[in-house]
Design an enzyme around this catalytic site. Structure first.
Site, PDB file in Angstrom:
ATOM      1  N   ASN A   1      20.989  14.263  -0.436  1.00 62.29           N
ATOM      2  CA  ASN A   1      21.051  12.970  -1.109  1.00 62.29           C
ATOM      3  C   ASN A   1      21.906  13.044  -2.376  1.00 62.29           C
ATOM      4  O   ASN A   1      21.620  12.391  -3.389  1.00 62.29           O
ATOM      5  CB  ASN A   1      19.650  12.451  -1.433  1.00 62.29           C
ATOM      6  CG  ASN A   1      19.053  11.660  -0.278  1.00 62.29           C
ATOM      7  OD1 ASN A   1      19.704  10.776   0.280  1.00 62.29           O
ATOM      8  ND2 ASN A   1      17.828  11.986   0.104  1.00 62.29           N
TER       9      ASN A   1
ATOM     10  N   TYR B   1      14.727  18.597   2.115  1.00 66.22           N
ATOM     11  CA  TYR B   1      15.014  17.164   2.109  1.00 66.22           C
ATOM     12  C   TYR B   1      14.924  16.703   0.665  1.00 66.22           C
ATOM     13  O   TYR B   1      13.846  16.485   0.122  1.00 66.22           O
ATOM     14  CB  TYR B   1      14.018  16.419   3.002  1.00 66.22           C
ATOM     15  CG  TYR B   1      14.150  14.916   2.940  1.00 66.22           C
ATOM     16  CD1 TYR B   1      15.400  14.302   2.974  1.00 66.22           C
ATOM     17  CD2 TYR B   1      13.027  14.096   2.829  1.00 66.22           C
ATOM     18  CE1 TYR B   1      15.530  12.930   2.901  1.00 66.22           C
ATOM     19  CE2 TYR B   1      13.143  12.724   2.766  1.00 66.22           C
ATOM     20  CZ  TYR B   1      14.394  12.141   2.805  1.00 66.22           C
ATOM     21  OH  TYR B   1      14.516  10.772   2.725  1.00 66.22           O
TER      22      TYR B   1
ATOM     23  N   ASP C   1      19.462  17.594   3.829  1.00 64.02           N
ATOM     24  CA  ASP C   1      19.933  16.312   3.305  1.00 64.02           C
ATOM     25  C   ASP C   1      19.728  16.369   1.801  1.00 64.02           C
ATOM     26  O   ASP C   1      18.608  16.281   1.314  1.00 64.02           O
ATOM     27  CB  ASP C   1      19.128  15.166   3.935  1.00 64.02           C
ATOM     28  CG  ASP C   1      19.436  13.817   3.304  1.00 64.02           C
ATOM     29  OD1 ASP C   1      20.349  13.744   2.449  1.00 64.02           O
ATOM     30  OD2 ASP C   1      18.751  12.841   3.653  1.00 64.02           O
TER      31      ASP C   1
ATOM     32  N   ASP D   1      20.826   7.700  10.944  1.00 61.99           N
ATOM     33  CA  ASP D   1      21.958   7.316  10.104  1.00 61.99           C
ATOM     34  C   ASP D   1      22.719   8.533   9.590  1.00 61.99           C
ATOM     35  O   ASP D   1      23.785   8.394   8.988  1.00 61.99           O
ATOM     36  CB  ASP D   1      21.532   6.406   8.945  1.00 61.99           C
ATOM     37  CG  ASP D   1      20.276   6.878   8.233  1.00 61.99           C
ATOM     38  OD1 ASP D   1      19.646   7.855   8.667  1.00 61.99           O
ATOM     39  OD2 ASP D   1      19.894   6.244   7.223  1.00 61.99           O
TER      40      ASP D   1
ATOM     41  N   GLU E   1      13.298  14.572   7.448  1.00 61.55           N
ATOM     42  CA  GLU E   1      12.688  13.261   7.729  1.00 61.55           C
ATOM     43  C   GLU E   1      12.047  13.228   9.112  1.00 61.55           C
ATOM     44  O   GLU E   1      12.348  12.360   9.940  1.00 61.55           O
ATOM     45  CB  GLU E   1      13.710  12.121   7.569  1.00 61.55           C
ATOM     46  CG  GLU E   1      13.878  11.681   6.124  1.00 61.55           C
ATOM     47  CD  GLU E   1      14.389  10.259   5.987  1.00 61.55           C
ATOM     48  OE1 GLU E   1      13.563   9.351   5.795  1.00 61.55           O
ATOM     49  OE2 GLU E   1      15.621  10.067   6.073  1.00 61.55           O
TER      50      GLU E   1
END
Length: 256
Positions: free
Chosen positions: A149, A106, A147, A247, A34
């Site tokens: 997710n 990502y 990441d 975050d 990101e």
């Protein structure tokens, strides 16, 4: 050797934090997700001053990935995006450091299980699986960082019942994660930590970090030759305490 992953949720905003973290934690390779900035804005000079180089694939406002590495290393055979997959979103970059192959990804968020973005996520996961299978055949020493997710199982979720069936925790997503494991890519954090309750992402809202209500969705998967070298894998919670933090927080694996 240390490899790390960190979704910085805007490199422009978080660059000082990344530089501070690298100064305190001089890992050999740091995979970022990101970036949320185009390639022309990538901070090569600032990283060079800190002793690092980078390969990157940026995108305005959304997505973007980078492999940041110590300037004593040389990156070769750099591949951006998933080959033979026409996807405008910049989500994958890979590079070799000697015999070590690093893939920074990502993964798609998916938004909600009944959304078009979730369907895209499942398609994307299938494309990634085929890409990694081909990569493992060529590079036996492969690390997949990013990441994802995806929270692999209920130990990785602060409220398993509340998250059951939802995006990040749905069965198709978890099955995709397990297919990566079955391919020979071990979850390095879980290899060293059997207990749950340790997370890498906390929502900004409702004091979720202070209350430790998070998900473990940032992972480092290692092929068998690398897992045999792994000495530890840890989640560094400290950057999540920063002012204006991402975050997400870094995950670091140490290889002997």
């Amino acid at each position: 050797m240390q490899l790390a992953t960190w979704n910085v949720n805007s490199l422009k905003v978080r660059l000082p934090q990344v530089l501070d973290w690298l100064a305190a934690n001089p890992v050999d390779v740091l995979c970022l997700q990101e970036l949320k900035q185009e390639d022309h804005a990538f901070p090569l000079e600032a990283l060079a001053a800190a002793g690092y180089r980078a390969e990157f694939a940026g995108q305005k406002t959304y997505n973007g990935v980078a492999i940041v590495y110590r300037d004593t290393l040389t990156a070769t055979e750099v591949i951006k995006d998933i080959p033979d997959y026409d996807d405008p979103q910049r989500r994958v970059i890979a590079a070799s450091f000697g015999e070590l192959r690093v893939v920074c990804a990502y993964f798609v968020n998916g938004e909600a299980v009944d959304s078009d973005k979730y369907a895209y996520k499942l398609t994307w996961l299938g494309k990634l699986e085929r890409y990694l299978a081909d990569s493992l055949a060529r590079w036996p020493q492969l690390a997949l960082l990013g990441d994802f997710n995806i929270a692999p199982d209920d130990r990785d979720v602060y409220d398993p019942a509340g998250w059951a069936g939802k995006v990040l925790c749905s069965e198709p997503e978890r099955a995709a994660f397990q297919r990566l494991v079955a391919m020979g890519l071990a979850d390095s954090y879980r290899h060293f930590h059997a207990d749950g309750g340790q997370y890498s992402w906390w929502d900004y809202r409702a004091a979720m970090f202070r209350r430790n209500l998070g998900l473990r969705i940032d992972h480092i998967l290692l092929s068998p030759p690398l897992l045999a070298r792994a000495q530890s894998c840890e989640i560094d919670r400290a950057p999540r305490k920063n002012e204006r933090p991402s975050d997400h927080t870094p995950v670091v694996v140490t290889l002997g």
